[in-house]
Design a protein around this motif. Structure first.
Motif, short mmCIF file in Angstrom:
data_model
loop_
_atom_site.label_atom_id
_atom_site.label_comp_id
_atom_site.label_asym_id
_atom_site.label_seq_id
_atom_site.Cartn_x
_atom_site.Cartn_y
_atom_site.Cartn_z
N ASP A 78 13.88 48.42 31.99
CA ASP A 78 13.62 47.60 30.81
C ASP A 78 13.29 46.16 31.19
OD1 ASP A 78 14.02 49.72 29.16
OD2 ASP A 78 16.14 49.29 28.84
N GLU A 79 13.97 45.63 32.22
CA GLU A 79 13.74 44.25 32.63
C GLU A 79 13.49 44.22 34.14
OE1 GLU A 79 13.33 41.78 30.79
OE2 GLU A 79 14.06 42.56 28.87
N PRO A 80 12.63 43.33 34.61
CA PRO A 80 12.43 43.21 36.04
C PRO A 80 13.67 42.63 36.70
CG PRO A 80 11.28 41.47 34.88
CD PRO A 80 11.80 42.41 33.84
N ALA A 81 13.79 42.88 37.99
CA ALA A 81 14.97 42.42 38.70
C ALA A 81 15.03 40.90 38.76
CB ALA A 81 15.00 43.01 40.11
N ALA A 82 13.88 40.25 38.71
CA ALA A 82 13.83 38.80 38.84
C ALA A 82 13.83 38.09 37.50
CB ALA A 82 12.59 38.40 39.64
N ALA A 83 14.41 38.69 36.46
CA ALA A 83 14.45 38.06 35.14
C ALA A 83 15.24 36.77 35.22
CB ALA A 83 15.07 39.01 34.14
N PRO A 84 14.78 35.69 34.58
CA PRO A 84 15.50 34.40 34.67
C PRO A 84 16.87 34.48 34.02
CG PRO A 84 13.76 34.31 33.02
CD PRO A 84 13.59 35.61 33.74
N THR A 85 17.80 33.66 34.54
CA THR A 85 19.16 33.59 34.01
C THR A 85 19.52 32.13 33.76
OG1 THR A 85 20.16 33.43 36.21
CG2 THR A 85 19.78 35.65 35.33
N LEU A 86 20.73 31.92 33.25
CA LEU A 86 21.18 30.56 32.96
C LEU A 86 21.37 29.74 34.24
CD1 LEU A 86 23.72 31.20 30.06
CD2 LEU A 86 21.36 30.41 29.92
N ALA A 87 21.46 30.40 35.38
CA ALA A 87 21.57 29.66 36.63
C ALA A 87 20.31 28.85 36.92
CB ALA A 87 21.85 30.63 37.78
N GLY A 88 19.21 29.21 36.29
CA GLY A 88 17.96 28.50 36.50
C GLY A 88 17.72 27.36 35.53
N LEU A 89 18.72 26.99 34.73
CA LEU A 89 18.53 25.92 33.75
C LEU A 89 18.32 24.57 34.42
CD1 LEU A 89 21.00 26.72 30.82
CD2 LEU A 89 18.54 27.14 30.98
N ASP A 90 18.98 24.33 35.56
CA ASP A 90 18.80 23.04 36.24
C ASP A 90 17.35 22.85 36.64
OD1 ASP A 90 21.45 22.30 36.02
OD2 ASP A 90 22.03 23.35 37.87
N ALA A 91 16.75 23.90 37.22
CA ALA A 91 15.34 23.80 37.60
C ALA A 91 14.45 23.65 36.38
CB ALA A 91 14.94 25.03 38.42
N LEU A 92 14.81 24.33 35.29
CA LEU A 92 14.01 24.24 34.07
C LEU A 92 14.05 22.82 33.50
CD1 LEU A 92 12.35 26.00 32.09
CD2 LEU A 92 14.46 26.37 30.80
N ILE A 93 15.21 22.21 33.48
CA ILE A 93 15.33 20.85 32.97
C ILE A 93 14.64 19.85 33.90
CG2 ILE A 93 17.01 19.02 32.49
CD1 ILE A 93 18.83 21.12 31.31
N ALA A 94 14.73 20.11 35.21
CA ALA A 94 14.02 19.22 36.14
C ALA A 94 12.52 19.27 35.91
CB ALA A 94 14.35 19.62 37.58
N GLN A 95 12.02 20.46 35.64
CA GLN A 95 10.59 20.58 35.34
C GLN A 95 10.26 19.86 34.05
OE1 GLN A 95 9.14 24.46 34.09
NE2 GLN A 95 7.33 24.23 35.40
N ALA A 96 11.14 19.96 33.04
CA ALA A 96 10.90 19.27 31.78
C ALA A 96 10.89 17.75 31.98
CB ALA A 96 11.97 19.66 30.76
N ARG A 97 11.77 17.24 32.87
CA ARG A 97 11.77 15.79 33.14
C ARG A 97 10.42 15.36 33.72
NH1 ARG A 97 17.07 16.73 35.51
NH2 ARG A 97 18.70 16.07 34.04
N THR A 98 9.90 16.19 34.61
CA THR A 98 8.60 15.86 35.21
C THR A 98 7.49 15.87 34.17
OG1 THR A 98 9.30 16.81 37.32
CG2 THR A 98 6.94 16.51 36.99
N ASN A 99 7.50 16.89 33.32
CA ASN A 99 6.45 17.01 32.31
C ASN A 99 6.56 15.93 31.24
OD1 ASN A 99 5.48 19.28 33.62
ND2 ASN A 99 6.65 20.70 32.34
N GLY A 100 7.78 15.47 30.97
CA GLY A 100 7.96 14.48 29.91
C GLY A 100 8.13 13.06 30.40
N ALA A 101 7.73 12.81 31.66
CA ALA A 101 7.94 11.48 32.22
C ALA A 101 7.17 10.41 31.47
CB ALA A 101 7.53 11.48 33.70
#
Length: 397
Positions: A251-274
Motif C-alpha cells: 500500500d505504501e512505499p518503504a521510503a514514505a516520509p515520517t515526522l522524523a523528516g519535519l526538521d528537513a521540511l522546515i529547513a527547506q521552507a526557511r530557504t524558500n521563504g527567505a
C-alpha cells in the motif's frame, strides 16, 4: 378487451402432431375402449377439441386444462383415442409450468387427491384388485404430468434466481471496482499535490521575484532556489511514478516520509521563504512516546507539508509555527501562520490543499479544521488543526 395472443410455434407443432396422430389411429381403427354409447366418428370431437386447446398451453394454460378435462370426460363416452389422452397430459403439464404460482401449487395436490379418490372409489365399487389399475391410469394421466411440471418449474425458478443473483453480484463487483478506481484516483491526486505543490509554489514565487526585481544578486538567489526545488520536485515525481508502477501489492512505499523528516521540511521552507519575511519554528510537545502507525505518520507529514506550502503562498510576514502533541491516544498537528495581506510576489491557490488535508484526516477517522483566528497577542492568524487517532488499529490511507 384482452388482446389476441398468437400461439407459440412449438404449441402449433404439438397441436398438429397430436391431431394427425389421432386421425391416423382412427383411420386404422385403433381405439382405447369399446362398447361406448357414442361410436363411430364421435371420437374425433374430443380429439379435435383437445388439439385446439394445445394452442392455448402457454397463453391460457388454466383455461385449456379446464376445457381439456371436459373433453377427456367426453372421450370416455366414445371409443377413445390415445392421442386425446396424451395431449391431455400435456395440458396438465403446461398448466403447472406456465400457469400462475397459485395454480402451480394447487394442481399437483388436486390431481393427487383425484387419483386417490378414483382408486378408492373403483376399488369399493368393483371389489376387485383389478380396480387398482384404474387408479394407476388416472395417476399417469393427471398426477404424474402435474408433478413433472412442478419439478420443471422449480428448476426454472431456481435457475432464474441464480441468474439474478449472478447479475446482482456482477453489478456489485462493478460498483466496487468503480469505487476503488475513484478512491485510488483521489489518493493519487492527494499524493501528487502534496509531493509537488510546495516545490512548484516556491518556483513560482521566486521566478516572479526574479522577474520583478532588477537585482543580479536577488536573481541569482532566486534561480538557486528554483533549481533546488526543481530537483526535489523531480525526485518526488520519480518516487510517485515508482509507486504507480509497483506491482508488489504494498500500500505504501518503504521510503514514505515520517515526522522524523519535519526538521528537513522546515529547513527547506526557511530557504524558500527567505525573501518573504517568514520564519519557521517547530514545537514538538508530544508527551506519549512510542511508534505511530505508518498511515498516521504519512498523513501528519503531508498536512504539515501542505500547511507550509500554503504559508509560503499566502502568509503575511511573521513566524509560522508547527506544533505537535500526543495525548490520550490522539496526535494533534497544529500549524499557525500570520494572516493578512503581504507585499511581494504570491502564488495562486486552488483550494485543493485544504480538500486533500481534510480527506486524509477523515480517512483516519480524525477531525480537521482550518480557518482564520486571533492569536493571544491580538494579531490575526490562520490555523490548521488536525487530530489523528494514534492507535494501532488506524485505517490505512
Amino acid at each position: 378487451m384482452t388482446p389476441f395472443l398468437r400461439p407459440h410455434r412449438d404449441d402449433v407443432l404439438i397441436a398438429v402432431a397430436g391431431l394427425l396422430g389421432g386421425l391416423a389411429l382412427w383411420a386404422v381403427g385403433l381405439h382405447t375402449q369399446g362398447g361406448r354409447p357414442l361410436g363411430g366418428a364421435w371420437v374425433l370431437l374430443p380429439l379435435v377439441g383437445t388439439a385446439g386447446l394445445e394452442l392455448l398451453r402457454r397463453t391460457a394454460p388454466q383455461a385449456g386444462l379446464v376445457l381439456g378435462t371436459c373433453l377427456l370426460v367426453l372421450d370416455q363416452f366414445t371409443l377413445g383415442s390415445l392421442a386425446t389422452v396424451v395431449m391431455f397430459t400435456d395440458l396438465v403439464y403446461a398448466a403447472v409450468v406456465y400457469g400462475t404460482p397459485a395454480a402451480a401449487r394447487r394442481i399437483p395436490v388436486t390431481t393427487g387427491l383425484v387419483t386417490v379418490g378414483v382408486t378408492i372409489g373403483f376399488l369399493t365399487w368393483f371389489h376387485k384388485p383389478e380396480a387398482l389399475l384404474i387408479g394407476v391410469v388416472t395417476g399417469l394421466v393427471s398426477f404424474v404430468p402435474a408433478t413433472t411440471g412442478a419439478l420443471v418449474r422449480n428448476h426454472r425458478e431456481a435457475a432464474d434466481s441464480a441468474r439474478l443473483r449472478a447479475e446482482q453480484t456482477a453489478l456489485l463487483a462493478e460498483m466496487d471496482r468503480s469505487q476503488a478506481v475513484v478512491a485510488e484516483r483521489a489518493r493519487m491526486a492527494r499524493e501528487l499535490h502534496d509531493m509537488v505543490a510546495n516545490h512548484l509554489s516556491a518556483i513560482a514565487i521566486h521566478s516572479t521575484a526574479a522577474l520583478s526585481l532588477d537585482d543580479p544578486a536577488t536573481t541569482r538567489q532566486a534561480l538557486t532556489v528554483i533549481r533546488e526545488n526543481s530537483v526535489d520536485g523531480l525526485a518526488e515525481m520519480r518516487r510517485l511514478i515508482g509507486l504507480l508502477r509497483d506491482t508488489s501489492g504494498h500500500d505504501e512505499p518503504a521510503a514514505a516520509p515520517t515526522l522524523a523528516g519535519l526538521d528537513a521540511l522546515i529547513a527547506q521552507a526557511r530557504t524558500n521563504g527567505a525573501d518573504s519575511g517568514l520564519g519557521f519554528a517547530l514545537a514538538d510537545r508530544r508527551v506519549e512516546e512510542g511508534p505511530l502507525p505508518a498511515p498516521v505518520e504519512l498523513a501528519a507529514y503531508r498536512i504539515v507539508q501542505e500547511s507550509l506550502t500554503n504559508a509560503l503562498k499566502h502568509a503575511a510576514p511573521g513566524t509560522v509555527e508547527v506544533a505537535l502533541a500526543r495525548v490520550d491516544g490522539l496526535l494533534t498537528v497544529c500549524v499557525t501562520s500570520p494572516y493578512g495581506d503581504r507585499a511581494g510576489p504570491r502564488a495562486p491557490g486552488s483550494g485543493a490543499g485544504l480538500v486533500g488535508m481534510r480527506e486524509r484526516t477523515e480517512l483516519l477517522d480524525g477531525t480537521f479544521a482550518a480557518g482564520p483566528g486571533t492569536a493571544p497577542d491580538g494579531s490575526r492568524m490562520w490555523q490548521v488543526r488536525a487530530q489523528l487517532p494514534a492507535g494501532e488499529r488506524t485505517l490505512s490511507t
